[in-house]
Design a protein around this motif. Structure first.
Motif, mmCIF file in Angstrom:
data_model
loop_
_atom_site.group_PDB
_atom_site.id
_atom_site.type_symbol
_atom_site.label_atom_id
_atom_site.label_comp_id
_atom_site.label_asym_id
_atom_site.label_seq_id
_atom_site.Cartn_x
_atom_site.Cartn_y
_atom_site.Cartn_z
ATOM 1 N N LYS A 104 12.299 -4.180 -12.012
ATOM 2 C CA LYS A 104 12.232 -2.876 -11.359
ATOM 3 C C LYS A 104 10.974 -2.162 -11.822
ATOM 4 O O LYS A 104 10.636 -2.180 -13.003
ATOM 5 C CB LYS A 104 13.471 -2.039 -11.705
ATOM 6 N N LEU A 105 10.284 -1.508 -10.888
ATOM 7 C CA LEU A 105 9.060 -0.777 -11.201
ATOM 8 C C LEU A 105 9.374 0.679 -11.507
ATOM 9 O O LEU A 105 10.268 1.268 -10.887
ATOM 10 C CB LEU A 105 8.096 -0.834 -10.014
ATOM 11 N N ASP A 106 8.624 1.277 -12.418
ATOM 12 C CA ASP A 106 8.829 2.700 -12.667
ATOM 13 C C ASP A 106 8.134 3.516 -11.576
ATOM 14 O O ASP A 106 7.362 2.999 -10.762
ATOM 15 C CB ASP A 106 8.369 3.104 -14.068
ATOM 16 N N THR A 107 8.429 4.809 -11.541
ATOM 17 C CA THR A 107 7.939 5.676 -10.466
ATOM 18 C C THR A 107 6.418 5.745 -10.433
ATOM 19 O O THR A 107 5.796 5.727 -9.360
ATOM 20 C CB THR A 107 8.514 7.091 -10.635
ATOM 21 N N GLN A 108 5.794 5.830 -11.594
ATOM 22 C CA GLN A 108 4.337 5.929 -11.665
ATOM 23 C C GLN A 108 3.672 4.727 -11.001
ATOM 24 O O GLN A 108 2.716 4.871 -10.230
ATOM 25 C CB GLN A 108 3.900 6.027 -13.129
ATOM 26 N N PHE A 109 4.199 3.547 -11.272
ATOM 27 C CA PHE A 109 3.593 2.345 -10.707
ATOM 28 C C PHE A 109 3.858 2.247 -9.205
ATOM 29 O O PHE A 109 3.013 1.751 -8.449
ATOM 30 C CB PHE A 109 4.125 1.100 -11.404
ATOM 31 N N GLN A 110 5.005 2.717 -8.757
ATOM 32 C CA GLN A 110 5.311 2.678 -7.323
ATOM 33 C C GLN A 110 4.315 3.517 -6.531
ATOM 34 O O GLN A 110 3.930 3.157 -5.417
ATOM 35 C CB GLN A 110 6.735 3.164 -7.077
ATOM 36 N N ILE A 111 3.882 4.638 -7.105
ATOM 37 C CA ILE A 111 2.883 5.483 -6.437
ATOM 38 C C ILE A 111 1.556 4.734 -6.327
ATOM 39 O O ILE A 111 0.910 4.723 -5.273
ATOM 40 C CB ILE A 111 2.705 6.806 -7.208
ATOM 41 N N LEU A 112 1.148 4.096 -7.424
ATOM 42 C CA LEU A 112 -0.084 3.305 -7.405
ATOM 43 C C LEU A 112 0.026 2.170 -6.394
ATOM 44 O O LEU A 112 -0.920 1.893 -5.639
ATOM 45 C CB LEU A 112 -0.363 2.737 -8.799
ATOM 46 N N LEU A 113 1.175 1.525 -6.357
ATOM 47 C CA LEU A 113 1.382 0.404 -5.443
ATOM 48 C C LEU A 113 1.209 0.837 -3.989
ATOM 49 O O LEU A 113 0.599 0.129 -3.182
ATOM 50 C CB LEU A 113 2.776 -0.183 -5.661
ATOM 51 N N GLN A 114 1.728 1.997 -3.647
ATOM 52 C CA GLN A 114 1.589 2.503 -2.278
ATOM 53 C C GLN A 114 0.123 2.671 -1.899
ATOM 54 O O GLN A 114 -0.282 2.354 -0.770
ATOM 55 C CB GLN A 114 2.333 3.831 -2.139
ATOM 56 N N LEU A 115 -0.684 3.150 -2.834
ATOM 57 C CA LEU A 115 -2.113 3.337 -2.569
ATOM 58 C C LEU A 115 -2.817 1.994 -2.381
ATOM 59 O O LEU A 115 -3.657 1.836 -1.483
ATOM 60 C CB LEU A 115 -2.756 4.117 -3.715
ATOM 61 N N LEU A 116 -2.474 1.024 -3.215
ATOM 62 C CA LEU A 116 -3.091 -0.295 -3.106
ATOM 63 C C LEU A 116 -2.709 -0.975 -1.792
ATOM 64 O O LEU A 116 -3.552 -1.582 -1.118
ATOM 65 C CB LEU A 116 -2.673 -1.167 -4.292
ATOM 66 N N VAL A 117 -1.447 -0.878 -1.426
ATOM 67 C CA VAL A 117 -0.991 -1.494 -0.177
ATOM 68 C C VAL A 117 -1.659 -0.829 1.024
ATOM 69 O O VAL A 117 -2.007 -1.493 2.009
ATOM 70 C CB VAL A 117 0.547 -1.415 -0.066
ATOM 71 N N LYS A 118 -1.861 0.472 0.939
ATOM 72 C CA LYS A 118 -2.556 1.177 2.020
ATOM 73 C C LYS A 118 -3.960 0.621 2.209
ATOM 74 O O LYS A 118 -4.424 0.418 3.343
ATOM 75 C CB LYS A 118 -2.612 2.678 1.710
ATOM 76 N N GLU A 119 -4.656 0.353 1.104
ATOM 77 C CA GLU A 119 -5.992 -0.238 1.187
ATOM 78 C C GLU A 119 -5.936 -1.625 1.824
ATOM 79 O O GLU A 119 -6.792 -1.986 2.641
ATOM 80 C CB GLU A 119 -6.612 -0.335 -0.213
ATOM 81 N N MET A 120 -4.936 -2.402 1.472
ATOM 82 C CA MET A 120 -4.800 -3.740 2.040
ATOM 83 C C MET A 120 -4.504 -3.684 3.536
ATOM 84 O O MET A 120 -5.017 -4.496 4.310
ATOM 85 C CB MET A 120 -3.692 -4.507 1.313
ATOM 86 N N ARG A 121 -3.692 -2.735 3.945
ATOM 87 C CA ARG A 121 -3.370 -2.614 5.378
ATOM 88 C C ARG A 121 -4.613 -2.234 6.182
ATOM 89 O O ARG A 121 -4.767 -2.640 7.335
ATOM 90 C CB ARG A 121 -2.277 -1.564 5.582
ATOM 91 N N GLN A 122 -5.487 -1.433 5.580
ATOM 92 C CA GLN A 122 -6.690 -1.003 6.286
ATOM 93 C C GLN A 122 -7.732 -2.111 6.376
ATOM 94 O O GLN A 122 -8.632 -2.051 7.212
ATOM 95 C CB GLN A 122 -7.284 0.228 5.590
ATOM 96 N N ALA A 123 -7.619 -3.107 5.504
ATOM 97 C CA ALA A 123 -8.563 -4.234 5.532
ATOM 98 C C ALA A 123 -7.786 -5.537 5.365
ATOM 99 O O ALA A 123 -7.928 -6.238 4.359
ATOM 100 C CB ALA A 123 -9.603 -4.074 4.430
ATOM 101 N N ASP A 125 -7.967 -8.495 6.484
ATOM 102 C CA ASP A 125 -8.664 -9.782 6.407
ATOM 103 C C ASP A 125 -9.678 -9.846 5.265
ATOM 104 O O ASP A 125 -10.395 -10.840 5.128
ATOM 105 C CB ASP A 125 -9.380 -10.067 7.735
ATOM 106 N N ASP A 126 -9.741 -8.787 4.482
ATOM 107 C CA ASP A 126 -10.732 -8.725 3.399
ATOM 108 C C ASP A 126 -10.146 -9.352 2.134
ATOM 109 O O ASP A 126 -9.314 -8.750 1.453
ATOM 110 C CB ASP A 126 -11.127 -7.271 3.146
ATOM 111 N N ILE A 127 -10.579 -10.567 1.829
ATOM 112 C CA ILE A 127 -10.070 -11.279 0.661
ATOM 113 C C ILE A 127 -10.441 -10.559 -0.630
ATOM 114 O O ILE A 127 -9.681 -10.551 -1.605
ATOM 115 C CB ILE A 127 -10.615 -12.721 0.633
ATOM 116 N N LEU A 128 -11.616 -9.925 -0.653
ATOM 117 C CA LEU A 128 -12.059 -9.220 -1.855
ATOM 118 C C LEU A 128 -11.129 -8.051 -2.170
ATOM 119 O O LEU A 128 -10.775 -7.815 -3.335
ATOM 120 C CB LEU A 128 -13.494 -8.724 -1.676
ATOM 121 N N VAL A 129 -10.705 -7.321 -1.140
ATOM 122 C CA VAL A 129 -9.765 -6.211 -1.335
ATOM 123 C C VAL A 129 -8.430 -6.745 -1.841
ATOM 124 O O VAL A 129 -7.835 -6.190 -2.774
ATOM 125 C CB VAL A 129 -9.566 -5.427 -0.021
#
Length: 254
Positions: A104-123, A125-129
């Protein structure tokens, strides 16, 4: 793993799970984190339902099955085996992949995860991202997870209550509640009854009844509306169950 497989396997990706059970294994480690909806995993016979904010570790060559319970999205991080890593990276990964486990992830990490996933959704096909997001998660994950929750003797009822309230309008199974606290269904049933003095099904019904009684105070709501909001299939089922538990009909209670 050969070179072709290495090229084809993305470092991280967002996947929508099928509702049909899929079954396979692979020669790399994998971290799975639930993003949306509920999903069911079985890793070498160790079964759990994971919800957003939870995940699992699937070690290389481990037989596992999975499926979405309705719409379900997961983030998968594909990790090379230790022999393919430099020493520094291996030091971060090794504590995470020493065994199959749920976490289980703590709340702080879940917030970070949402930001990272948002970046992945926006790119997408970008393997570097994808690689950057994977490395960020690996670097920080160990400090923000709780594992081996099944060894605790007491169930976190707040987690159970939150799940029931969030899904009150739908059918709720014991397996879903057990997955919330990383327990097998039979073990959860036993511990829950010992701790609460009632079965999980009785507890779910108690929550539904308490909600229904609150809603009955609002005379602008019809019995059909209250039945639906409390998770009953129809007004007749609601009236029958309410009368059985409360000793009076919803209309008279109101």
């Amino acid at each position: 793993m050969n070179l072709i497989e290495t090229v084809l396997i993305r470092p991280a990706e967002v996947i929508t799970l099928p509702n049909e059970i899929q079954h396979h294994d692979h020669d790399h480690h994998q971290l799975v984190i639930a993003l949306n909806g509920n999903s069911e995993f079985s890793i070498e016979g160790m079964q759990n339902i994971i919800i957003p904010g939870q995940g699992c570790v699937v070690t290389a060559s481990s037989d596992h099955a999975f499926n979405g319970l309705g719409f379900a999205e997961i983030l998968t991080l594909n990790l090379p085996t230790e022999s393919q890593l430099d020493n520094y990276t291996a030091q971060h990964i090794q504590p995470l992949i020493h065994s199959n486990q749920y976490f289980k992830l703590d709340t702080q990490f879940q917030i970070l995860l949402q930001l990272l996933v948002k970046e992945m959704r926006q790119a997408p096909d970008d393997i570097l991202v994808a690689e950057a997001c994977k490395n960020t998660i690996i670097a920080l994950l160990q400090r923000h997870i709780k594992t081996d929750l099944s060894k605790k003797n007491r169930i976190n009822i707040e987690v159970i209550d939150n799940f029931i309230i969030q899904h009150i309008t739908t059918k709720i199974s014991v397996a879903q509640l057990a997955g919330c606290v990383f327990l097998g269904e039979s073990q959860f049933h036993l511990l829950f009854k010992q701790q609460m003095g009632m079965t999980p099904h009785q507890y779910i019904m108690q929550v539904r009844m308490n909600l229904a009684k609150q809603l009955l105070e609002d005379r602008s709501l019809t019995l059909a509306m209250i039945a639906s909001a409390s998770g009953f299939a129809n007004q007749s089922s609601f009236t029958h169950t309410f009368t059985k538990f409360q000793g009076t009909s919803p209309s008279r209670y109101r």
